[in-house]
Scaffold this motif. Structure first.
Motif, PDB file in Angstrom:
ATOM      1  N   ASP A 454       1.222  -0.455  -0.194  1.00  0.00           N
ATOM      2  CA  ASP A 454      -0.173  -0.024  -0.343  1.00  0.00           C
ATOM      3  C   ASP A 454       0.939   1.433   0.345  1.00  0.00           C
ATOM      4  O   ASP A 454       1.850   0.916   0.640  1.00  0.00           O
ATOM      5  N   ASP A 455       0.395   2.390  -0.572  1.00  0.00           N
ATOM      6  CA  ASP A 455       1.085   3.241  -0.863  1.00  0.00           C
ATOM      7  C   ASP A 455       2.242   3.097  -1.541  1.00  0.00           C
ATOM      8  O   ASP A 455       3.202   4.502  -0.423  1.00  0.00           O
ATOM      9  N   LYS A 457       3.483   3.538  -3.562  1.00  0.00           N
ATOM     10  CA  LYS A 457       4.138   4.873  -4.609  1.00  0.00           C
ATOM     11  C   LYS A 457       4.542   6.228  -4.081  1.00  0.00           C
ATOM     12  O   LYS A 457       5.400   6.706  -4.596  1.00  0.00           O
ATOM     13  N   THR A 458       3.720   6.369  -3.557  1.00  0.00           N
ATOM     14  CA  THR A 458       3.845   7.447  -2.044  1.00  0.00           C
ATOM     15  C   THR A 458       5.852   8.281  -1.774  1.00  0.00           C
ATOM     16  O   THR A 458       6.390   8.853  -1.706  1.00  0.00           O
ATOM     17  N   LEU A 459       5.960   6.414  -1.470  1.00  0.00           N
ATOM     18  CA  LEU A 459       6.795   6.751  -0.576  1.00  0.00           C
ATOM     19  C   LEU A 459       8.240   6.398  -1.758  1.00  0.00           C
ATOM     20  O   LEU A 459       8.934   8.203  -1.978  1.00  0.00           O
ATOM     21  N   ASN A 460       8.083   6.368  -3.248  1.00  0.00           N
ATOM     22  CA  ASN A 460       8.742   6.136  -4.029  1.00  0.00           C
ATOM     23  C   ASN A 460       8.984   7.849  -4.695  1.00  0.00           C
ATOM     24  O   ASN A 460      10.543   8.663  -5.077  1.00  0.00           O
ATOM     25  N   ASP A 461       7.708   8.617  -4.588  1.00  0.00           N
ATOM     26  CA  ASP A 461       7.835   9.721  -5.212  1.00  0.00           C
ATOM     27  C   ASP A 461       8.297  10.796  -4.102  1.00  0.00           C
ATOM     28  O   ASP A 461       8.610  11.990  -4.649  1.00  0.00           O
ATOM     29  N   THR A 462       8.006  10.680  -2.890  1.00  0.00           N
ATOM     30  CA  THR A 462       9.043  11.698  -1.938  1.00  0.00           C
ATOM     31  C   THR A 462       9.685  11.141  -1.612  1.00  0.00           C
ATOM     32  O   THR A 462      11.641  12.095  -1.330  1.00  0.00           O
ATOM     33  N   GLN A 537      10.161   3.755   8.271  1.00  0.00           N
ATOM     34  CA  GLN A 537       9.134   3.955   6.765  1.00  0.00           C
ATOM     35  C   GLN A 537       7.821   2.884   7.570  1.00  0.00           C
ATOM     36  O   GLN A 537       8.809   1.592   7.899  1.00  0.00           O
ATOM     37  N   SER A 539       4.480   0.543   6.205  1.00  0.00           N
ATOM     38  CA  SER A 539       4.086   0.610   5.073  1.00  0.00           C
ATOM     39  C   SER A 539       2.995  -0.677   5.332  1.00  0.00           C
ATOM     40  O   SER A 539       3.368  -1.305   6.395  1.00  0.00           O
TER      41      SER A 539
END
Ligand SMILES: Nc1nc2c(ncn2[C@@H]2O[C@H](COP(=O)(O)O[C@H]3[C@@H](O)[C@H](n4cnc5c(=O)[nH]c(N)nc54)O[C@@H]3COP(=O)(O)O)[C@@H](O)[C@H]2O)c(=O)[nH]1
Length: 850
Positions: A454-455, A457-462, A537, A539
């Motif tokens: 879950d989420d 993509k957010t980790l990758n982007d931030t 982190q 997740s």
């Protein structure tokens, strides 16, 4: 030593040195020297006594002092020790004479290895010895030497040229022998004993009196016409005959000659052609050889010649580092001696194949070399061989280590995820197909768990891709730690993973439960914090599950199902799992709810015991079985069939079982106070998980003591399957219970293995015949026999026997007839709440009294 002047001198010489000195057919001495010495005698007025003999003997005679002069002697170092020499009077060439079949004799070096025919005592021997040539066959004189040559006993000779030519002609060998350039040239001297200067002077003076013209006349006489003079007499004898024969043959010869010329012309033509084609063939052969040589030079592979047993006969290696052992160790040994077993076997198999079909290609083998492991690929060809000849093989061994490495890299790229090194989608498809086939064969279920972080993509982007990669790596490791080694974890790409479980239960619900357990572990592990680049982190994951049993669905369909289920988990709020099958999903959810309710049942006092009577043949209640009931506020009375297994799986059976034991003991205490119930024995069911607790026996003991209950009234019912799981451990615990006074009964007897061997070892008090046998006792002969057997067995082992599930009088009548003494079943009483049970007791007692 000086010899005094004398009226005669003794001259010794070789009598077989034509044309200088030799004997004619009557044995008379002839030649240049006798003639010259005759002139010398005339000029010096001193008698000359010529002694001609074998040359070696002549030298002995001279050395022994029985001669004053020795003639035709070459001067050399060794001889100078014994002789004084006159000035030279003739130069003699000494070549090597050799049979025309021998070629290549050009000098002393080329003589090595040959046995050289020589005249004993000849200077030639000394000269050849200086060249290191030691193999001689010595003859007393030239005549015997040439005769040996005529008989082919000698093929190489060292002879002074004049006598050699003379004798070869004489024996008709002039075409058979050739001669080399002079090995050396020697000069003829006359020699006197060392220090006999007066004699030497005498000799020299005598010869000085012979003019050059006289000398030349003598030499011309013998050198110019040596052959004819020697054979003159024979010639005269044979000339007449020869001329006659020649005359007669002349005509024939002319004709023959003409024919010969024709034949020669034809043959010459043929020979010319043959020579031309031979030359061409030779040049072609040379070209082929050069071509082959260049080709072999260009081949980087190892080349071997082996026999059928794998023995190295020859090799060619441009890079000796690729050989399994130094080349000198290989030759003569076999591959079995030089290569590791599996590699040797590959070679032998390839040789066998080539032996059968002519060639073998593509066999591969691995060799541990000094530079590291290396892969080789073999191409083998059988060589042509004559019938009966052993097979030989050309083996080309190509180093394919780099190719193998590249193949391995390609395979890794094709089947593994480059980030996590987990199997990728391709491999998952393959494994899934295999798993479907296996589950089709074996039965049983498998499950596909589709996991999406879950989420992510957010980790990758931030936090960037590196942080994302690290999290994926950690997640991959966690997934692998959740499953058994035989299970399969793959990364599909991005943040999607799949876990495949095999060998799950054949029962779909149980299989779903097993898959759910793994799914829960995965969710629990993925939601633990990650530590990425010094940052914590968080997740979670969403998980979709689909079961498979090898029927009906392809790998693609199953992946889509698991994906769809995962999507439902996402929409259900993430950090959760969903089954693709709605029925399974519902039953699992129901089960989850039931488990949650059961967890509350004990503290909320929803559990109670019912009691079912156990009666003897006279109908007297002798005991009871405590049966658990769950009175749920909304569900009503829940059957133990529904919740006992759930309690087992969830572990709730431990507190519940403890509660049952304690309640049963309290009830026994109560009944002890009631005359109608006093002495009743109470049977309590104990589940496998409860019994297997290490402290089960102490728990029972503690409850009995705390409650102050008579242990003899308590009976523990164990199932046959529980006992069979761990016979030794069970026996130990049963002994401990027996030691306390507690009795043991074997429930459901007959449904399991029912082996006499373990039955004898168990400290049992009672066997309980399973109700499945009792039900059809009157109609099924098999059941009737089983029941009779169990009763007989119990009696033989000295055990009580009770039959459960007795519903009819016929059943009871049969059981009584065959010796069963105690019965339980609806015929006597259903399981009853305690108050009703006690009333039933009262009623039965009063009705019997009344
Ligand atoms: N570990 C524990 N297991 C328990 C406990 N209490 C009950 N159980 C086990 O649950 C299973 C079902 O029990 P239940 O529904 O109570 O069924 C029992 C009787 O009602 C039934 N029975 C008795 N007589 C008859 C009959 O004539 N006909 C018929 N069809 N059924 C009958 O048999 C069950 C008793 O079986 P058993 O224990 O094998 O003697 C059952 O397996 C219980 O063992 C508990 O406290 N702990």
């Amino acid at each position: 030593e000086e010899s005094p002047p004398s009226a005669s001198i003794r001259v010794v010489m070789d009598d077989n040195y034509p044309p200088y000195a030799f004997r004619d057919e009557e044995g008379r001495l002839q030649g240049i020297l006798p003639d010259l010495w005759a002139l010398w005698e005339t000029r010096s007025r001193i008698k000359v006594r010529i002694q001609a003999m074998d040359w070696a003997k002549a030298q002995q005679v001279m050395r022994a002092g029985r001669a004053d002069v020795i003639d035709t002697m070459f001067e050399n170092e060794q001889r100078r020790q014994f002789y004084d020499f006159s000035s030279p009077y003739a130069t003699i060439e000494v070549p090597i004479f050799f049979h025309h079949s021998i070629s290549g004799i050009v000098g002393p070096d080329s003589l090595k290895g040959f046995t050289i025919g020589v005249k004993d005592g000849d200077a030639c021997i000394d000269r050849l010895l200086e060249y290191g040539i030691v193999n001689f066959r010595r003859f007393p004189n030239y005549d015997t030497l040439i005769r040996a040559a005529a008989g082919h006993e000698v093929r190489v000779m060292c002879i002074d040229k004049p006598p050699a030519l003379y004798l070869l002609y004489r024996f008709g060998l002039e075409k058979e022998f050739r001669y080399s350039n002079p090995l050396y040239s020697g000069a003829f001297h006359r020699a006197v004993r060392k220090g006999n200067g007066g004699m030497l002077q005498l000799v020299e003076e005598g010869f000085a009196r012979i003019s050059t013209a006289e000398r030349k006349a003598v030499e011309d006489k013998w050198l110019g016409a040596a052959l004819s003079s020697h054979s003159r007499q024979a010639f005269t004898r044979y000339a007449t005959v020869f001329l006659t024969v020649t005359g007669l043959l002349a005509l024939i010869l002319v004709l023959w000659n003409w024919q010969l010329r024709r034949r020669v012309a034809v043959k010459t033509q043929e020979l010319t052609c043959a020579l031309a084609s031979l030359g061409e063939a030779k040049s072609q052969t040379e070209q082929t050889r050069d071509h082959l040589e260049a080709t072999l030079e260009a081949i980087p592979d190892l080349l071997f010649e082996l026999d059928g047993e794998g023995r190295y006969l020859d090799y060619r290696a441009r890079d000796p580092g690729l050989l399994a052992a130094p080349a000198e160790q290989l030759l003569g040994r076999t591959v079995s001696e030089m290569l590791p077993g599996p590699a040797a076997q590959v070679v032998l198999d390839a040789l066998r194949e080539a032996g059968e079909t002519g060639t073998s290609h593509g066999a591969q083998l691995l060799l541990p070399l000094a530079g590291g492991d290396a892969w080789f690929e073999l191409s083998v060809a059988r060589k042509k061989s004559a019938p009966g000849e052993r097979g030989r093989y050309i083996v080309l061994s190509r180093d394919i280590t780099e190719r193998k490495q590249a193949e391995a890299d390609i395979e890794r790229l094709a089947f593994f995820d480059s980030l996590t090194q987990l199997p990728n989608r391709n491999q998952l498809h393959e494994r899934l197909r295999q798993a479907l086939a296996a589950s089709m064969r074996r039965g049983g279920h498998g499950a596909l768990l589709f996991i999406d972080l879950d989420d992510f993509k957010t980790l990758n982007d931030t936090r960037g891709h590196r942080a994302g990669d690290l999290l994926l790596l950690e997640a991959a490791q966690r997934l692998q730690s959740c499953v058994r080694t035989e299970d399969f974890v793959a990364r599909l790409g991005g943040d999607e993973f799949v876990v495949m479980l095999e060998s799950l239960s054949a029962d779909a619900e149980e299989a779903a439960l097993q898959a759910e357990t793994v799914g829960e572990k995965i969710l629990a592990l993925t939601r633990l914090p990650y530590w990425i680049e010094q940052h914590e982190q968080h997740s979670t994951a969403s998980l979709g599950i689909t079961l498979f049993s090898g029927q009906g669905h392809t790998a693609d369909e199953l992946l889509k199902r698991a994906d769809a289920a995962m999507y439902r988990a996402k929409t259900a709020g993430r950090n959760t799992m969903r089954f693709f099958d709605p029925g399974l999903q519902a039953s699992l959810e129901a089960r989850t709810l039931l488990e949650a309710a059961l967890r509350r049942a004990l503290p909320e006092g929803q559990l109670l015991l019912h009691y079912q009577a156990q009666v003897n043949a006279m109908g007297q209640v002798v005991g009871a079985e405590a049966l658990l009931r769950w009175q749920h506020p909304t569900r009503g009375m829940v059957s133990p069939m529904q919740f006992i297994s759930l309690a087992e799986e969830s572990g709730l059976i431990i507190p519940i079982g403890g509660w049952v034991l304690e309640t049963a003991c309290a009830q026994l205490n109560q009944w002890e106070k009631m005359p109608v119930a006093r002495g009743l024995k109470l049977s309590v069911n104990v589940s496998a998980r409860q019994f297997r607790q290490a402290d089960f026996v102490p728990q029972v003991s503690e409850i009995l003591q705390r409650m102050g209950t008579n242990p003899a009234l308590l009976k523990i019912e164990l199932t046959e399957s529980l006992v069979l799981d761990d016979v030794t451990g069970t026996i130990e615990k049963m002994h401990a219970l027996k030691a306390m006074g507690v009795r043991c009964s074997m429930d459901d007897f007959g449904t399991g293995y029912s082996s006499l061997s373990y039955l004898k070892r168990l400290p049992l008090d009672q066997l309980k015949i399973d109700r499945s046998f009792v039900r059809d006792i009157a109609t099924d002969e098999g059941d009737a026999v089983i029941v009779q057997t169990i009763i007989g067995m119990a009696h033989n082992l000295g055990l009580d026997v009770i039959a459960e599930g007795v519903e009819t009088e016929a059943q009871q009548e049969f059981l009584v007839r065959h010796g069963c003494t105690v019965f339980q079943g609806f015929l006597f009483s259903r399981p009853l709440p305690v108050a009703e049970f006690e009333s039933m007791l009262e009623n039965r007692t009063s009705s019997r009294c009344g």
